[in-house]
Design an enzyme around this catalytic site. Structure first.
Site, PDB file in Angstrom:
ATOM      1  N   HIS A   8       0.848  -1.199   0.000  1.00  0.00           N
ATOM      2  CA  HIS A   8       0.000   0.000   0.000  1.00  0.00           C
ATOM      3  C   HIS A   8       0.877   1.241   0.000  1.00  0.00           C
ATOM      4  O   HIS A   8       1.349   1.689   1.046  1.00  0.00           O
ATOM      5  CB  HIS A   8      -0.930  -0.002   1.229  1.00  0.00           C
ATOM      6  CG  HIS A   8      -1.923   1.118   1.242  1.00  0.00           C
ATOM      7  ND1 HIS A   8      -3.280   0.912   1.140  1.00  0.00           N
ATOM      8  CD2 HIS A   8      -1.770   2.460   1.349  1.00  0.00           C
ATOM      9  CE1 HIS A   8      -3.912   2.074   1.197  1.00  0.00           C
ATOM     10  NE2 HIS A   8      -3.008   3.030   1.325  1.00  0.00           N
ATOM     11  N   HIS A  10       1.207   5.038  -2.505  1.00  0.00           N
ATOM     12  CA  HIS A  10       0.843   5.844  -3.667  1.00  0.00           C
ATOM     13  C   HIS A  10       2.129   6.375  -4.293  1.00  0.00           C
ATOM     14  O   HIS A  10       2.891   7.092  -3.640  1.00  0.00           O
ATOM     15  CB  HIS A  10      -0.051   7.003  -3.238  1.00  0.00           C
ATOM     16  CG  HIS A  10      -1.337   6.549  -2.608  1.00  0.00           C
ATOM     17  ND1 HIS A  10      -2.502   6.403  -3.326  1.00  0.00           N
ATOM     18  CD2 HIS A  10      -1.634   6.185  -1.329  1.00  0.00           C
ATOM     19  CE1 HIS A  10      -3.460   5.976  -2.518  1.00  0.00           C
ATOM     20  NE2 HIS A  10      -2.957   5.839  -1.290  1.00  0.00           N
ATOM     21  N   HIS A 186      -9.700   1.308  -0.776  1.00  0.00           N
ATOM     22  CA  HIS A 186      -9.539   2.106   0.435  1.00  0.00           C
ATOM     23  C   HIS A 186     -10.871   2.193   1.176  1.00  0.00           C
ATOM     24  O   HIS A 186     -11.900   2.513   0.570  1.00  0.00           O
ATOM     25  CB  HIS A 186      -9.090   3.530   0.085  1.00  0.00           C
ATOM     26  CG  HIS A 186      -7.658   3.655  -0.307  1.00  0.00           C
ATOM     27  ND1 HIS A 186      -7.085   2.894  -1.290  1.00  0.00           N
ATOM     28  CD2 HIS A 186      -6.678   4.494   0.155  1.00  0.00           C
ATOM     29  CE1 HIS A 186      -5.809   3.248  -1.427  1.00  0.00           C
ATOM     30  NE2 HIS A 186      -5.540   4.212  -0.561  1.00  0.00           N
ATOM     31  N   GLU A 189     -10.712   4.492   6.830  1.00  0.00           N
ATOM     32  CA  GLU A 189      -9.643   5.392   7.273  1.00  0.00           C
ATOM     33  C   GLU A 189     -10.304   6.653   7.816  1.00  0.00           C
ATOM     34  O   GLU A 189     -10.514   6.792   9.016  1.00  0.00           O
ATOM     35  CB  GLU A 189      -8.693   5.718   6.112  1.00  0.00           C
ATOM     36  CG  GLU A 189      -7.550   6.646   6.517  1.00  0.00           C
ATOM     37  CD  GLU A 189      -6.763   7.174   5.336  1.00  0.00           C
ATOM     38  OE1 GLU A 189      -5.636   7.657   5.557  1.00  0.00           O
ATOM     39  OE2 GLU A 189      -7.272   7.150   4.202  1.00  0.00           O
ATOM     40  N   ASP A 267       2.117   4.230   2.840  1.00  0.00           N
ATOM     41  CA  ASP A 267       1.099   5.121   2.297  1.00  0.00           C
ATOM     42  C   ASP A 267       1.708   6.207   1.386  1.00  0.00           C
ATOM     43  O   ASP A 267       1.835   6.004   0.190  1.00  0.00           O
ATOM     44  CB  ASP A 267       0.285   5.729   3.439  1.00  0.00           C
ATOM     45  CG  ASP A 267      -1.109   6.153   3.021  1.00  0.00           C
ATOM     46  OD1 ASP A 267      -1.514   5.843   1.884  1.00  0.00           O
ATOM     47  OD2 ASP A 267      -1.821   6.771   3.831  1.00  0.00           O
ATOM     48  N   ASP A 268       2.054   7.361   1.946  1.00  0.00           N
ATOM     49  CA  ASP A 268       2.729   8.460   1.237  1.00  0.00           C
ATOM     50  C   ASP A 268       3.951   8.831   2.078  1.00  0.00           C
ATOM     51  O   ASP A 268       3.956   9.862   2.769  1.00  0.00           O
ATOM     52  CB  ASP A 268       1.808   9.677   1.096  1.00  0.00           C
ATOM     53  CG  ASP A 268       0.510   9.331   0.373  1.00  0.00           C
ATOM     54  OD1 ASP A 268       0.571   9.060  -0.836  1.00  0.00           O
ATOM     55  OD2 ASP A 268      -0.555   9.338   1.024  1.00  0.00           O
TER      56      ASP A 268
END
Length: 324
Positions: A8, A10, A186, A189, A267-268
């Site tokens: 996971h 991006h 997703h 969250e 994630d980022d």
């Protein structure tokens, strides 16, 4: 070094500040409002998105995307990762003035370069943006199916979780599933447990991106465990975005103890001042995972990876002897 795997992330959000600054110099863009002292600067979700979009806008050509994927995966491999899956966005490619196919080909070239240098294996998950509407998400699914890129092995959906209902997007996921792509979405969250349940009911994913708000409903937690749905958990991101107030309040350990299949992801990463290595360190320090437990997290990620069985077996063989 502990073998790690990530499912996971991006890809636009994985661009490190130093790479972004080099791109800014290349295109003559001032990024001082978003990067200071070598770090991204933001204070709330709106300013996070502004920084993210400004940095992502500096990747404009096929070669830019090859460089982005190569740079990220090389850094990941240096931290012990043997596998990575990252989300791609045809919508972002179009906004960057690049065809989705050229964008995907560039990222694929970066994957191959990183593999040649480090041995890391990687795949791409084409992602629709939920708040862009049903038509946009279905177009992303059709692109994922029709692009023919051998490293595109999954389809997912990100974006504003409170936009639309999962049933609205069921056709897009059917298109991808019928073509043999892996399915993730997703949910759970910024939206509550109901978003996870609805995603499972209508989109039938094998994985849920985040999914941590499932902890709000014990019956749903039991269902996730019973059905073997894998949770792509991003602890540091959850804290930085204030989904939970602290690591002590984070449900990773409770979900794992309840029998849910859990993984660790970034994630980022530079936006949340993290790395995949740090996520594993957080799990050891705050969730009480020892080396065997962390290796089980890696095994879970590889087992859930959108790869063929030959590749999966090869990845498992790269774990330490006796630990695969």
């Amino acid at each position: 070094m502990l073998p790690k795997a990530e499912i996971h992330c991006h890809i636009e959000g994985a661009a490190a500040p130093e790479l972004v600054l080099r791109q800014a110099q290349k295109y003559g863009v001032d990024m001082s409002a978003f990067i200071r002292d070598g770090s991204f600067v933001w204070s709330d979700f709106t300013s996070f998105l502004a920084a993210y979009d400004a940095a992502a806008g500096l990747f404009r050509t096929q070669e830019d995307y090859a460089l982005l994927a190569e740079t990220y995966l090389t850094s990941l491999a240096a931290d012990g990762a043997v596998y990575s899956e990252f989300f791609t966005s045809p919508d972002h490619a179009s906004r960057a003035g690049l065809s989705p196919l050229a964008y995907t080909d560039g990222l694929g070239e970066g994957i191959l370069r990183a593999k040649a240098k480090t041995g890391i294996e990687a795949r791409m998950i084409v992602t629709g943006v939920r708040h862009f509407g049903v038509g946009s998400v279905e177009a992303a699914a059709r692109f994922a199916v029709e692009c023919g890129h051998p490293l595109v092995t999954g389809f997912g959906m990100a974006g504003e979780e409170r936009s639309g209902h999962p049933r609205d997007f069921a056709r897009a996921f059917d298109i991808a599933r019928e073509a043999g792509l892996g399915i993730t979405v997703h949910a759970g969250e910024l939206a509550g447990w109901e978003s996870v349940a609805a995603a499972m009911d209508h989109l039938r994913p094998t994985r849920i991106g985040h999914g941590v708000r499932a902890i709000e409903n014990a019956d749903l937690v039991a269902r996730i465990a019973d059905e073997g749905v894998v949770l792509e958990i991003c602890p540091v991101s959850n804290i930085e975005l204030k989904v939970f107030a602290s690591f002590a309040a984070h449900p990773f350990a409770k979900l794992r103890d309840a029998g849910c299949r859990v993984t660790l992801n970034s994630d980022d990463p530079p936006y949340f001042w993290t790395t995949l290595k740090r996520e594993y360190e957080v799990a050891a320090e705050h969730f009480g995972l020892d080396r065997p437990a962390l290796l089980e997290v890696t095994r879970t990620a590889i087992a859930a990876a959108f790869v063929d069985e030959e590749t999966r077996a090869a990845l498992l063989s790269r774990l330490a002897p006796g630990e695969s």
